[in-house]
Design a protein around this motif. Structure first.
Motif, PDB file in Angstrom:
ATOM      1  N   MET A  52       0.750  -1.665   0.047  1.00 54.13           N
ATOM      2  CA  MET A  52       0.347  -0.402   0.119  1.00 54.13           C
ATOM      3  C   MET A  52       0.747   1.441   0.012  1.00 54.13           C
ATOM      4  SD  MET A  52      -3.299  -1.764   2.897  1.00 54.13           S
ATOM      5  CE  MET A  52      -3.978   0.810   2.830  1.00 54.13           C
ATOM      6  N   VAL A  53       2.125   1.490   1.017  1.00 55.17           N
ATOM      7  CA  VAL A  53       3.008   2.429   1.458  1.00 55.17           C
ATOM      8  C   VAL A  53       4.100   2.633  -0.056  1.00 55.17           C
ATOM      9  CG1 VAL A  53       4.437   2.852   1.630  1.00 55.17           C
ATOM     10  CG2 VAL A  53       2.998   2.306   3.793  1.00 55.17           C
ATOM     11  N   LYS A  54       3.929   1.466  -0.693  1.00 54.57           N
ATOM     12  CA  LYS A  54       4.778   1.764  -2.512  1.00 54.57           C
ATOM     13  C   LYS A  54       3.563   2.424  -3.566  1.00 54.57           C
ATOM     14  CE  LYS A  54       7.100  -1.563  -5.853  1.00 54.57           C
ATOM     15  NZ  LYS A  54       7.017  -2.799  -6.357  1.00 54.57           N
ATOM     16  N   ARG A  55       2.593   1.766  -3.404  1.00 49.14           N
ATOM     17  CA  ARG A  55       1.846   2.057  -4.795  1.00 49.14           C
ATOM     18  C   ARG A  55       1.089   3.604  -3.647  1.00 49.14           C
ATOM     19  NH1 ARG A  55      -3.007  -1.637  -5.520  1.00 49.14           N
ATOM     20  NH2 ARG A  55      -3.917   0.418  -6.791  1.00 49.14           N
ATOM     21  N   MET A  56       0.654   4.569  -2.729  1.00 46.82           N
ATOM     22  CA  MET A  56       1.091   5.707  -2.534  1.00 46.82           C
ATOM     23  C   MET A  56       1.978   6.585  -2.884  1.00 46.82           C
ATOM     24  SD  MET A  56      -1.267   5.620   0.868  1.00 46.82           S
ATOM     25  CE  MET A  56      -0.483   4.357   1.809  1.00 46.82           C
ATOM     26  N   VAL A  57       3.703   6.231  -2.825  1.00 47.53           N
ATOM     27  CA  VAL A  57       4.605   6.912  -3.054  1.00 47.53           C
ATOM     28  C   VAL A  57       4.501   7.076  -3.900  1.00 47.53           C
ATOM     29  CG1 VAL A  57       7.438   6.929  -2.777  1.00 47.53           C
ATOM     30  CG2 VAL A  57       5.184   5.764  -1.204  1.00 47.53           C
ATOM     31  N   GLU A  58       4.221   5.831  -5.272  1.00 52.79           N
ATOM     32  CA  GLU A  58       4.669   5.673  -6.814  1.00 52.79           C
ATOM     33  C   GLU A  58       3.034   7.116  -7.238  1.00 52.79           C
ATOM     34  OE1 GLU A  58       3.139   2.045  -7.498  1.00 52.79           O
ATOM     35  OE2 GLU A  58       6.031   1.505  -7.480  1.00 52.79           O
ATOM     36  N   ALA A  59       2.283   7.204  -6.584  1.00 54.81           N
ATOM     37  CA  ALA A  59       1.087   7.665  -7.061  1.00 54.81           C
ATOM     38  C   ALA A  59       2.040   9.504  -6.519  1.00 54.81           C
ATOM     39  CB  ALA A  59      -0.068   7.644  -6.256  1.00 54.81           C
ATOM     40  N   TYR A  60       1.768   9.245  -5.378  1.00 53.08           N
ATOM     41  CA  TYR A  60       2.606  10.844  -5.160  1.00 53.08           C
ATOM     42  C   TYR A  60       3.904  11.303  -6.322  1.00 53.08           C
ATOM     43  CZ  TYR A  60       4.862  14.562  -2.516  1.00 53.08           C
ATOM     44  OH  TYR A  60       5.460  15.777  -2.912  1.00 53.08           O
ATOM     45  N   GLU A  61       4.531  10.776  -6.540  1.00 54.94           N
ATOM     46  CA  GLU A  61       5.845  10.942  -7.468  1.00 54.94           C
ATOM     47  C   GLU A  61       5.092  10.955  -8.436  1.00 54.94           C
ATOM     48  OE1 GLU A  61       8.005   7.989  -6.689  1.00 54.94           O
ATOM     49  OE2 GLU A  61       9.390   8.832  -4.780  1.00 54.94           O
ATOM     50  N   ARG A  62       4.355  10.610  -9.327  1.00 54.10           N
ATOM     51  CA  ARG A  62       3.693  10.894 -10.799  1.00 54.10           C
ATOM     52  C   ARG A  62       2.924  11.964 -10.611  1.00 54.10           C
ATOM     53  NH1 ARG A  62       2.378   5.870 -10.817  1.00 54.10           N
ATOM     54  NH2 ARG A  62       0.061   6.154  -9.477  1.00 54.10           N
TER      55      ARG A  62
END
Length: 64
Positions: A52-62
């Motif tokens: 979940m954290v990995k996907r949230m960080v990826e979304a933020y970086e995008r």
């Protein structure tokens, strides 16, 4: 003793967070079900949270 208040800051988001958690569990191969999941190991639960954290960080970086 710590006061554990496990409530969502935005109650309307609870449904979406549950869907997100189920998707993350499916991605890492954890058999998460609605309701009680006390039979899962700490490693399994941690992998769901980590995904979940990995996907949230990826979304933020995008969105930078």
């Amino acid at each position: 003793m710590a006061n554990r208040n496990n409530r969502a800051l935005v109650p309307e988001a609870k449904e979406g967070l549950n869907r997100f958690k189920m998707e993350a569990a499916k991605e890492v191969g954890v058999n998460l079900k609605e309701g009680y999941n006390g039979d899962l190991t700490a490693r399994e639960n941690g992998s769901v949270g980590g995904q979940m954290v990995k996907r949230m960080v990826e979304a933020y970086e995008r969105n930078l």
